[in-house]
Scaffold this motif. Structure first.
Motif, PDB file in Angstrom:
ATOM      1  N   CYS A  44       0.837  -1.205   0.000  1.00 24.88           N
ATOM      2  CA  CYS A  44       0.000   0.000   0.000  1.00 24.88           C
ATOM      3  C   CYS A  44       0.870   1.251   0.000  1.00 24.88           C
ATOM      4  N   PHE A  45       1.793   1.330   0.947  1.00 26.79           N
ATOM      5  CA  PHE A  45       2.635   2.509   1.083  1.00 26.79           C
ATOM      6  C   PHE A  45       4.029   2.103   1.546  1.00 26.79           C
ATOM      7  N   ILE A  46       4.970   2.941   1.250  1.00 28.25           N
ATOM      8  CA  ILE A  46       6.299   2.840   1.837  1.00 28.25           C
ATOM      9  C   ILE A  46       6.374   3.878   2.948  1.00 28.25           C
ATOM     10  N   VAL A  47       6.801   3.465   4.119  1.00 26.81           N
ATOM     11  CA  VAL A  47       6.924   4.391   5.243  1.00 26.81           C
ATOM     12  C   VAL A  47       8.400   4.601   5.550  1.00 26.81           C
ATOM     13  N   ARG A  48       8.820   5.842   5.522  1.00 31.59           N
ATOM     14  CA  ARG A  48      10.205   6.169   5.871  1.00 31.59           C
ATOM     15  C   ARG A  48      10.221   6.916   7.202  1.00 31.59           C
ATOM     16  N   GLN A  49      11.074   6.448   8.099  1.00 33.39           N
ATOM     17  CA  GLN A  49      11.217   7.070   9.403  1.00 33.39           C
ATOM     18  C   GLN A  49      12.696   7.305   9.662  1.00 33.39           C
ATOM     19  N   LEU A  50      13.047   8.476  10.140  1.00 33.14           N
ATOM     20  CA  LEU A  50      14.451   8.816  10.339  1.00 33.14           C
ATOM     21  C   LEU A  50      15.222   7.777  11.159  1.00 33.14           C
ATOM     22  N   PRO A  51      14.635   7.244  12.250  1.00 31.20           N
ATOM     23  CA  PRO A  51      15.405   6.275  13.044  1.00 31.20           C
ATOM     24  C   PRO A  51      15.743   4.995  12.295  1.00 31.20           C
ATOM     25  N   THR A  52      15.070   4.732  11.179  1.00 31.39           N
ATOM     26  CA  THR A  52      15.307   3.476  10.477  1.00 31.39           C
ATOM     27  C   THR A  52      16.076   3.644   9.173  1.00 31.39           C
ATOM     28  N   LEU A  53      16.354   4.884   8.790  1.00 29.82           N
ATOM     29  CA  LEU A  53      17.069   5.110   7.533  1.00 29.82           C
ATOM     30  C   LEU A  53      18.561   4.832   7.713  1.00 29.82           C
ATOM     31  N   GLU A  54      19.150   4.184   6.733  1.00 27.41           N
ATOM     32  CA  GLU A  54      20.559   3.807   6.812  1.00 27.41           C
ATOM     33  C   GLU A  54      21.441   4.571   5.832  1.00 27.41           C
ATOM     34  N   ARG A  55      20.846   5.149   4.797  1.00 27.80           N
ATOM     35  CA  ARG A  55      21.643   5.835   3.780  1.00 27.80           C
ATOM     36  C   ARG A  55      21.102   7.236   3.528  1.00 27.80           C
ATOM     37  N   TYR A  56      21.980   8.132   3.137  1.00 27.95           N
ATOM     38  CA  TYR A  56      21.597   9.509   2.851  1.00 27.95           C
ATOM     39  C   TYR A  56      20.609   9.578   1.694  1.00 27.95           C
ATOM     40  N   GLU A  57      20.742   8.664   0.741  1.00 26.92           N
ATOM     41  CA  GLU A  57      19.821   8.637  -0.398  1.00 26.92           C
ATOM     42  C   GLU A  57      18.394   8.386   0.074  1.00 26.92           C
ATOM     43  N   GLU A  58      18.250   7.539   1.093  1.00 22.39           N
ATOM     44  CA  GLU A  58      16.921   7.273   1.639  1.00 22.39           C
ATOM     45  C   GLU A  58      16.352   8.528   2.287  1.00 22.39           C
ATOM     46  N   TYR A  59      17.219   9.248   2.974  1.00 19.37           N
ATOM     47  CA  TYR A  59      16.788  10.482   3.617  1.00 19.37           C
ATOM     48  C   TYR A  59      16.274  11.485   2.583  1.00 19.37           C
ATOM     49  N   LYS A  60      16.981  11.618   1.464  1.00 23.01           N
ATOM     50  CA  LYS A  60      16.558  12.566   0.427  1.00 23.01           C
ATOM     51  C   LYS A  60      15.221  12.167  -0.185  1.00 23.01           C
ATOM     52  N   CYS A  61      14.936  10.882  -0.198  1.00 24.15           N
ATOM     53  CA  CYS A  61      13.660  10.420  -0.747  1.00 24.15           C
ATOM     54  C   CYS A  61      12.468  10.879   0.083  1.00 24.15           C
ATOM     55  N   MET A  62      12.713  11.279   1.330  1.00 26.60           N
ATOM     56  CA  MET A  62      11.613  11.760   2.168  1.00 26.60           C
ATOM     57  C   MET A  62      10.979  13.011   1.565  1.00 26.60           C
ATOM     58  N   GLY A  63      11.728  13.733   0.740  1.00 26.11           N
ATOM     59  CA  GLY A  63      11.179  14.916   0.093  1.00 26.11           C
ATOM     60  C   GLY A  63      10.154  14.595  -0.971  1.00 26.11           C
ATOM     61  N   GLU A  64      10.057  13.332  -1.363  1.00 27.34           N
ATOM     62  CA  GLU A  64       9.086  12.927  -2.375  1.00 27.34           C
ATOM     63  C   GLU A  64       7.814  12.344  -1.763  1.00 27.34           C
ATOM     64  N   ALA A  65       7.702  12.414  -0.461  1.00 24.65           N
ATOM     65  CA  ALA A  65       6.601  11.738   0.227  1.00 24.65           C
ATOM     66  C   ALA A  65       5.249  12.360  -0.096  1.00 24.65           C
ATOM     67  N   LEU A  66       4.240  11.532  -0.015  1.00 24.99           N
ATOM     68  CA  LEU A  66       2.865  11.970  -0.206  1.00 24.99           C
ATOM     69  C   LEU A  66       2.356  12.728   1.011  1.00 24.99           C
ATOM     70  N   ALA A  67       2.779  12.292   2.202  1.00 17.81           N
ATOM     71  CA  ALA A  67       2.275  12.900   3.427  1.00 17.81           C
ATOM     72  C   ALA A  67       3.283  12.743   4.548  1.00 17.81           C
ATOM     73  N   ASN A  68       3.137  13.580   5.566  1.00 20.18           N
ATOM     74  CA  ASN A  68       3.938  13.505   6.783  1.00 20.18           C
ATOM     75  C   ASN A  68       2.998  13.208   7.952  1.00 20.18           C
ATOM     76  N   ILE A  69       3.249  12.114   8.631  1.00 19.72           N
ATOM     77  CA  ILE A  69       2.431  11.720   9.777  1.00 19.72           C
ATOM     78  C   ILE A  69       3.192  12.087  11.043  1.00 19.72           C
ATOM     79  N   TYR A  70       2.513  12.738  11.979  1.00 23.01           N
ATOM     80  CA  TYR A  70       3.176  13.106  13.230  1.00 23.01           C
ATOM     81  C   TYR A  70       2.231  12.904  14.401  1.00 23.01           C
ATOM     82  N   PHE A  71       2.833  12.670  15.588  1.00 19.15           N
ATOM     83  CA  PHE A  71       2.061  12.333  16.787  1.00 19.15           C
ATOM     84  C   PHE A  71       2.106  13.431  17.848  1.00 19.15           C
ATOM     85  N   ASN A  72       3.119  14.272  17.794  1.00 18.30           N
ATOM     86  CA  ASN A  72       3.269  15.336  18.780  1.00 18.30           C
ATOM     87  C   ASN A  72       2.784  16.647  18.173  1.00 18.30           C
TER      88      ASN A  72
END
Length: 297
Positions: A44-72
């Motif tokens: 359904c979706f790919i979920v990217r979370q900073l604590p689980t990212l291992e490469r800088y390329e993955e971090y840059k992909c966060m800019g392509e996200a459909l939405a940002n989910i937050y709890f605080n």
């Protein structure tokens, strides 16, 4: 899966156990969120979370996200800014502990993502709730007659947690917090009527330095570092800012942590309960004698 799945970002200090129709691309979170695919299908979706990212390329992909989910809720400003600049929808999921509200939030999330949970998922929700309640029952048996103390640094909705634990039969007697979110008004009023024995204490008031850290009675099981310090207990759940826990599975995991805390004393060197350290500087006798001679001269 990347070619067929829409990316999402999750704003959480730790990898959050989100109960939503997401295919989590992370070894740490996958085992928690995998059952969601049972109800909504895979990929359904790919979920990217900073604590689980291992490469800088993955971090840059966060800019392509459909939405940002937050709890605080304090993240709202940043989420709104990213929605304006990047077109990423900001979705706020309050980290609360009311079972009905959790289900409502999860249904709302899937609707906002354009993949609503089917009506026949009732059994799936019931299963998650049963697992959470079963874990809470085990935790309650482990805690016994001991009291529960909660602090506002451990969870963003301490009154919601206090209400849930009280309804599950725990002896919640203390909440440490300097302020509460407006969202907790209903929980505050409910506790004032149904659990008036609960006392609310500040966390940062200077007068708390005189608080009794050796209360009488059967003892405490604390949730959060502040509650641990003020109660002086060695039975505690070391939790900060929800600890990445969310939804029914988050409640189940929290119950497991409470059960562990009730059964075992934390005597590790990093135990935040061991905070009163007395350092005595003993002067060298020869240096003291020389200093006296100089002063007399």
């Amino acid at each position: 899966a990347a070619s067929i799945a829409a990316p999402l970002n999750v704003a959480s200090r730790k990898a959050a156990s989100i109960a939503a129709p997401l295919n989590v691309a992370s070894r740490k979170a996958a085992s928690i969120a995998a059952p969601l695919n049972t109800a909504l299908g895979k990929d359904c979706f790919i979920v990217r979370q900073l604590p689980t990212l291992e490469r800088y390329e993955e971090y840059k992909c966060m800019g392509e996200a459909l939405a940002n989910i937050y709890f605080n809720p304090v993240i709202k400003f940043a989420a709104d800014d990213m929605e304006k600049r990047l077109g990423q929808k900001g979705i706020y999921l309050p980290a609360l502990y009311d079972f009905r509200e959790i289900e409502r939030c999860e249904r709302l999330l899937t609707e906002k993502l354009g993949r609503p949970i089917p009506d026949d998922a009732r059994a799936w929700f019931d299963t998650l709730r049963y697992e959470a309640e079963d874990a809470l029952l085990k935790a309650k048996m482990a805690v016994g007659i001991r009291e529960i103390a909660i602090d506002g640094a451990a969870v963003t909705r301490p009154l919601s947690l206090a209400k849930m634990l009280f309804k599950q039969g725990f002896r919640v007697t203390r909440v440490y917090a300097d302020a509460f979110l407006p969202e907790e008004t209903e929980d505050f009023r409910w506790l004032a009527i149904h659990a008036p024995e609960i006392r609310i204490y500040p966390m940062t008031d200077s007068r708390m330095r005189r608080a009794d850290r050796k209360p009488e009675g059967p003892g405490f099981v604390a949730i959060g570092q502040k509650a641990t310090y003020f109660t002086g207990t060695r039975h505690f759940v070391n939790l900060v800012e929800n600890g990445g826990l969310y939804g029914f599975r988050g409640i189940r995991r929290l119950a497991e942590l409470i059960e562990d805390a009730a059964k075992l004393e934390n005597l590790s060197p990093g135990n935040p309960a061991i905070t009163s350290v007395l350092i005595i500087l003993i002067p060298d006798s020869r240096a003291t004698s020389n200093a006296r001679k100089k002063s007399s001269a």
